[in-house]
Enzyme design. Structure first.
Site, mmCIF file in Angstrom:
data_model
loop_
_atom_site.group_PDB
_atom_site.id
_atom_site.type_symbol
_atom_site.label_atom_id
_atom_site.label_comp_id
_atom_site.label_asym_id
_atom_site.label_seq_id
_atom_site.Cartn_x
_atom_site.Cartn_y
_atom_site.Cartn_z
ATOM 1 N N ASP A 6 34.866 45.434 43.917
ATOM 2 C CA ASP A 6 34.833 45.186 45.369
ATOM 3 C C ASP A 6 36.066 45.259 46.001
ATOM 4 O O ASP A 6 37.150 44.969 45.261
ATOM 5 C CB ASP A 6 34.109 43.821 45.565
ATOM 6 C CG ASP A 6 34.142 43.375 46.959
ATOM 7 O OD1 ASP A 6 33.844 44.396 47.894
ATOM 8 O OD2 ASP A 6 34.241 42.087 47.312
ATOM 9 N N ASP A 8 37.224 43.963 49.662
ATOM 10 C CA ASP A 8 37.420 43.074 50.700
ATOM 11 C C ASP A 8 37.601 41.440 49.769
ATOM 12 O O ASP A 8 36.484 40.947 49.113
ATOM 13 C CB ASP A 8 36.738 42.405 51.802
ATOM 14 C CG ASP A 8 36.632 44.005 52.776
ATOM 15 O OD1 ASP A 8 37.995 44.462 52.640
ATOM 16 O OD2 ASP A 8 35.838 44.410 53.189
ATOM 17 N N ASP A 137 33.472 38.920 45.063
ATOM 18 C CA ASP A 137 33.641 37.672 45.574
ATOM 19 C C ASP A 137 32.398 37.247 46.081
ATOM 20 O O ASP A 137 32.558 35.920 46.444
ATOM 21 C CB ASP A 137 34.938 37.464 46.376
ATOM 22 C CG ASP A 137 34.779 38.327 47.566
ATOM 23 O OD1 ASP A 137 34.189 39.598 47.533
ATOM 24 O OD2 ASP A 137 35.019 37.560 48.902
HETATM 25 MG MG LIG Z 1 34.181 41.202 48.935
#
Ligand SMILES: [Mg+2]
Length: 179
Positions: A6, A8, A137
């Protein structure tokens, strides 16, 4: 191994980018310290109309392009490639955030180099991308039960309540990925 990563909050420090703009624009409004928030969606942290104000920042042209690199992320991804793994950066761009896709394309080009743009997958449906693992995250990735990858949590203050997944940071990624 095909490793999906991922953007961000994993290889791009979106908190740092956001909080800098937020403090500049709303100096009197409460702002969390980086690395302390409890809510995955950063706007939810401030309550009331802050979510909309936060979204306005995300919608601005260039916001995502100026996200700083997460420390040690670039080194880790390059080492994965050197070790013979396939690496793809899988990131979403909301349909109401018009510049996210082009900004992220630019961000990869600027920070990793043009050849890494070929590794960029922009989708809000990460479950359709095939891979062995997804490092993300987000506490729960949408439709993860339909995906063929294992979700490995990228450690952050807002996902520590997740206990049933492997957890990784850029200081220990090798031990977690290859125990
Ligand atoms: Mg993320």
């Amino acid at each position: 191994m095909r490793i999906l990563v991922d953007l961000d909050g994993v290889i791009g420090d979106i908190d740092k980018a956001f909080i800098e703009v937020w403090k500049e624009r709303y100096p009197d409004a409460p702002a969390p310290e980086p690395g302390t928030r409890k809510e995955f969606y950063i706007g939810h942290e401030f309550g009331d109309d802050a979510g909309e104000k936060a979204y306005d920042i995300f919608r601005e042209k260039g916001f995502f392009r100026h996200t700083p690199l997460m420390p040690d992320a670039k080194d880790a991804l390059q080492k994965m490639i050197t070790a013979g793994h396939e690496v793809y950066i899988v990131t979403s761009a909301g349909n109401d955030i018009p510049y996210a896709a082009s900004d992220k394309y630019q961000w990869i080009d600027n920070n990793f180099g043009r050849e890494w743009v070929d590794r960029l997958v922009i989708t809000r449906s990460k479950h359709v991308v095939s891979g062995d693992v997804l490092i993300d995250d987000k506490p729960e990735v949408k439709n993860h039960d339909k995906a063929n990858w294992e979700h490995i949590i990228f450690d952050a203050s807002y996902n520590r309540h997740i206990k049933n997944k492997r957890r990784l940071g850029w200081s220990n990624w090798k031990e977690v990925l290859f125990p």
